[in-house]
Write an enzyme that holds these catalytic residues in place. Structure first.
Site, PDB file in Angstrom:
ATOM      1  N   ASP A  48      61.795  19.201  25.967  1.00 45.12           N
ATOM      2  CA  ASP A  48      62.488  18.218  26.438  1.00 45.12           C
ATOM      3  C   ASP A  48      61.844  16.917  26.863  1.00 45.12           C
ATOM      4  O   ASP A  48      60.592  16.886  26.654  1.00 45.12           O
ATOM      5  CB  ASP A  48      62.787  18.858  27.755  1.00 45.12           C
ATOM      6  CG  ASP A  48      63.827  19.898  27.918  1.00 45.12           C
ATOM      7  OD1 ASP A  48      64.519  20.379  26.693  1.00 45.12           O
ATOM      8  OD2 ASP A  48      64.047  20.888  28.827  1.00 45.12           O
ATOM      9  N   MET A  49      62.528  15.872  26.889  1.00 42.27           N
ATOM     10  CA  MET A  49      62.084  14.517  27.364  1.00 42.27           C
ATOM     11  C   MET A  49      62.020  14.257  28.670  1.00 42.27           C
ATOM     12  O   MET A  49      63.237  14.271  29.121  1.00 42.27           O
ATOM     13  CB  MET A  49      62.482  13.596  26.346  1.00 42.27           C
ATOM     14  CG  MET A  49      61.905  12.222  26.613  1.00 42.27           C
ATOM     15  SD  MET A  49      59.943  12.196  26.188  1.00 42.27           S
ATOM     16  CE  MET A  49      60.199  12.132  24.341  1.00 42.27           C
TER      17      MET A  49
ATOM     18  N   ARG B  98      66.579  16.431  18.951  1.00 42.31           N
ATOM     19  CA  ARG B  98      67.869  16.331  19.678  1.00 42.31           C
ATOM     20  C   ARG B  98      68.011  15.015  20.473  1.00 42.31           C
ATOM     21  O   ARG B  98      66.991  14.307  20.983  1.00 42.31           O
ATOM     22  CB  ARG B  98      67.648  17.316  20.882  1.00 42.31           C
ATOM     23  CG  ARG B  98      68.769  17.220  21.875  1.00 42.31           C
ATOM     24  CD  ARG B  98      68.418  17.907  23.065  1.00 42.31           C
ATOM     25  NE  ARG B  98      67.666  19.214  22.931  1.00 42.31           N
ATOM     26  CZ  ARG B  98      66.930  19.676  23.977  1.00 42.31           C
ATOM     27  NH1 ARG B  98      66.606  19.016  25.143  1.00 42.31           N
ATOM     28  NH2 ARG B  98      66.398  20.925  23.756  1.00 42.31           N
TER      29      ARG B  98
ATOM     30  N   ALA C 219      68.797  11.318  31.077  1.00 46.62           N
ATOM     31  CA  ALA C 219      69.355  11.943  32.093  1.00 46.62           C
ATOM     32  C   ALA C 219      68.401  11.294  33.454  1.00 46.62           C
ATOM     33  O   ALA C 219      68.973  11.004  34.438  1.00 46.62           O
ATOM     34  CB  ALA C 219      68.798  13.271  32.415  1.00 46.62           C
TER      35      ALA C 219
ATOM     36  N   HIS D 173      78.220  16.141  25.484  1.00 48.97           N
ATOM     37  CA  HIS D 173      79.279  16.827  25.828  1.00 48.97           C
ATOM     38  C   HIS D 173      80.376  15.748  25.462  1.00 48.97           C
ATOM     39  O   HIS D 173      81.620  15.912  25.807  1.00 48.97           O
ATOM     40  CB  HIS D 173      79.373  17.141  27.227  1.00 48.97           C
ATOM     41  CG  HIS D 173      78.152  17.891  27.806  1.00 48.97           C
ATOM     42  ND1 HIS D 173      77.108  17.183  28.780  1.00 48.97           N
ATOM     43  CD2 HIS D 173      77.802  19.228  27.505  1.00 48.97           C
ATOM     44  CE1 HIS D 173      76.266  18.102  28.704  1.00 48.97           C
ATOM     45  NE2 HIS D 173      76.654  19.175  28.229  1.00 48.97           N
TER      46      HIS D 173
HETATM   47  P1  FAD Z   1      78.551  11.660  29.391  1.00 48.78           P
HETATM   48  O1  FAD Z   1      79.092  10.286  29.032  1.00 48.78           O
HETATM   49  O2  FAD Z   1      77.606  11.604  30.467  1.00 48.78           O
HETATM   50  O3  FAD Z   1      79.717  12.632  29.530  1.00 48.78           O
HETATM   51  C1  FAD Z   1      80.790  12.682  28.554  1.00 48.78           C
HETATM   52  C2  FAD Z   1      81.808  13.816  29.003  1.00 48.78           C
HETATM   53  O4  FAD Z   1      81.340  15.063  29.117  1.00 48.78           O
HETATM   54  C3  FAD Z   1      82.152  13.519  30.461  1.00 48.78           C
HETATM   55  O5  FAD Z   1      83.411  12.662  30.532  1.00 48.78           O
HETATM   56  C4  FAD Z   1      82.629  15.035  30.819  1.00 48.78           C
HETATM   57  O6  FAD Z   1      83.817  15.253  30.630  1.00 48.78           O
HETATM   58  C5  FAD Z   1      81.499  15.816  30.122  1.00 48.78           C
HETATM   59  N1  FAD Z   1      80.263  15.837  31.027  1.00 48.78           N
HETATM   60  C6  FAD Z   1      79.024  15.626  30.808  1.00 48.78           C
HETATM   61  N2  FAD Z   1      78.427  15.852  31.773  1.00 48.78           N
HETATM   62  C7  FAD Z   1      79.158  16.678  32.513  1.00 48.78           C
HETATM   63  C8  FAD Z   1      78.560  17.695  33.694  1.00 48.78           C
HETATM   64  N3  FAD Z   1      77.454  17.638  34.358  1.00 48.78           N
HETATM   65  N4  FAD Z   1      79.396  18.435  34.235  1.00 48.78           N
HETATM   66  C9  FAD Z   1      80.705  18.499  33.684  1.00 48.78           C
HETATM   67  N5  FAD Z   1      81.205  17.708  32.658  1.00 48.78           N
HETATM   68  C10 FAD Z   1      80.276  16.802  32.140  1.00 48.78           C
HETATM   69  N6  FAD Z   1      68.366  14.163  29.230  1.00 48.78           N
HETATM   70  C11 FAD Z   1      66.943  13.964  29.069  1.00 48.78           C
HETATM   71  O7  FAD Z   1      66.617  12.890  29.622  1.00 48.78           O
HETATM   72  N7  FAD Z   1      66.119  14.876  28.571  1.00 48.78           N
HETATM   73  C12 FAD Z   1      66.153  16.153  27.976  1.00 48.78           C
HETATM   74  O8  FAD Z   1      65.390  16.611  27.494  1.00 48.78           O
HETATM   75  C13 FAD Z   1      67.484  16.373  27.776  1.00 48.78           C
HETATM   76  N8  FAD Z   1      67.997  17.574  27.282  1.00 48.78           N
HETATM   77  C14 FAD Z   1      69.442  17.877  27.161  1.00 48.78           C
HETATM   78  C15 FAD Z   1      69.449  19.006  26.298  1.00 48.78           C
HETATM   79  C16 FAD Z   1      71.003  19.395  26.057  1.00 48.78           C
HETATM   80  C17 FAD Z   1      71.570  20.473  25.423  1.00 48.78           C
HETATM   81  C18 FAD Z   1      71.938  18.271  26.792  1.00 48.78           C
HETATM   82  C19 FAD Z   1      73.575  18.659  26.413  1.00 48.78           C
HETATM   83  C20 FAD Z   1      71.772  17.637  27.366  1.00 48.78           C
HETATM   84  C21 FAD Z   1      70.317  17.130  27.764  1.00 48.78           C
HETATM   85  N9  FAD Z   1      69.963  16.114  28.457  1.00 48.78           N
HETATM   86  C22 FAD Z   1      68.750  15.650  28.588  1.00 48.78           C
HETATM   87  C23 FAD Z   1      70.857  15.096  29.252  1.00 48.78           C
HETATM   88  C24 FAD Z   1      71.526  14.106  28.737  1.00 48.78           C
HETATM   89  O9  FAD Z   1      70.833  13.081  28.750  1.00 48.78           O
HETATM   90  C25 FAD Z   1      72.808  13.528  29.601  1.00 48.78           C
HETATM   91  O10 FAD Z   1      72.321  13.269  30.888  1.00 48.78           O
HETATM   92  C26 FAD Z   1      73.902  14.499  29.894  1.00 48.78           C
HETATM   93  O11 FAD Z   1      74.385  15.056  28.452  1.00 48.78           O
HETATM   94  C27 FAD Z   1      75.043  13.790  30.030  1.00 48.78           C
HETATM   95  O12 FAD Z   1      75.467  13.065  29.007  1.00 48.78           O
HETATM   96  P2  FAD Z   1      76.707  13.105  27.882  1.00 48.78           P
HETATM   97  O13 FAD Z   1      75.938  12.820  26.662  1.00 48.78           O
HETATM   98  O14 FAD Z   1      77.377  14.525  28.049  1.00 48.78           O
HETATM   99  O15 FAD Z   1      77.730  12.255  27.983  1.00 48.78           O
END
Ligand code: FAD
Length: 279
Positions: free
Chosen positions: A107-108, A158, A163, A202
């Protein structure tokens, strides 16, 4: 036992529950990335214990028909103590993955950890011929340059939006700018990266864009989503032929992870409050 409201996002408190979650999730057509919860360790023994937990988990997975990999955090393996402690512990986990024919994702975390994380990834990815993956964050301005550097490194990348809250001079902070960077980084990965691409989001718009890129560049990719987030979409994507991996954290240190998930979305907060109130 985990409170029911927590078990939407966390796969259990111990490895037995996590393996049971993997079995149930595999049955739904999804593969699993197991993360043993822990971060920001400041004591060497704690970081070593977590490395050992991953070694045991990889051994437990071996010989089962379960489809799961592990995803570790650099500060869980000692990066906040000293880079050499992280490298030593990561080496243990990667060696276990190689011995048990598995893969380690890294993870980052926040921007202060990026260089050390990428250096460790590059070393182990080259040494193992690709049994290691790393996460890159589209919100960081440096990511385009990092992807360029990693283009010929075997392994897996990935891409996520990021986050961690970072200052404007190192990160895009407007949502539209992060989305634009995500698209650019993703296209670079599909076009130039020799290893496997994982789309960690997502966001339906980004998932649609990944499908378009896959068609344009004629290559496959993984989708990665968090346990408890868009669960039905995860199943739908798998049923339509996508390679879907669910990131499932487990372990006794679940409170901080759970509260982060709840804080980041108002709908999760109302879900949690309704569940606590029993309505
Ligand atoms: P967004 O624009 O935030 O969300 C898009 C849509 O997805 C939203 O409108 C909603 O419908 C849905 N959604 C998103 N989040 C949620 C939630 N929590 N609950 C309900 N619905 C939601 N970040 C890092 O900095 N380092 C990492 O190592 C890291 N690893 C990850 C590994 C995986 C498998 C995933 C999926 C995410 C990871 N993240 C990590 C988190 C990432 O950076 C985002 O903060 C997080 O995925 C939300 O962004 P999004 O791309 O889903 O889009």
């Amino acid at each position: 036992m985990l409170p029911p409201v927590v078990s939407r996002f966390v796969a259990g408190e111990g490895p037995a529950a996590a393996l049971e979650h993997v079995r149930r999730t595999n049955d739904r057509g999804l593969k699993v990335l197991l993360n043993y919860l822990g971060e920001h360790h400041t004591e060497r023994p704690t970081a070593a214990e977590d490395a050992e937990s991953y070694e045991r988990l990889l051994a437990d997975l071996d010989g089962t028909a379960l489809d799961a990999r592990v995803s570790v955090k650099p500060t869980q393996l000692g990066l906040a103590i000293r880079e050499s402690v992280f490298r030593f512990n990561l080496d243990r986990v990667v060696s276990a993955a190689v011995a048990h024919d598995n893969v380690v994702w890294i993870d980052m975390e926040d921007r202060t950890t990026t260089d050390a994380t990428l250096d460790a990834f590059e070393h182990h990815a080259r040494e193992t011929g690709g049994q290691v993956g790393v996460c890159l964050q589209a919100n960081l301005r440096r990511t385009a340059t990092d992807l360029d550097r990693l283009a010929d490194v075997p392994g897996k990348i990935r891409l996520v939006k990021g986050a961690y809250e970072e200052p404007e001079d190192v990160a895009y902070t407007r949502r539209s700018a992060v989305d634009e960077a995500y698209r650019e980084n993703l296209e670079f990965l599909f076009q130039e990266y020799d290893g496997d691409v994982a789309v960690g989001t997502h966001d339906p718009a980004m998932l649609e864009y990944a499908d378009d890129l896959a068609e344009t560049y004629g290559r496959s990719y993984e989708v990665q989503m968090l346990m408890g987030v868009r669960d039905r979409a995860q199943e739908r994507l798998a049923a339509s032929g996508h390679d879907v991996w669910q990131y499932a954290p487990f372990g006794a240190r679940w409170p901080s992870y759970f509260y982060r998930r709840v804080r980041e979305r108002r709908r999760n907060l109302s879900f949690a409050l309704r569940a606590i109130a029993g309505v």
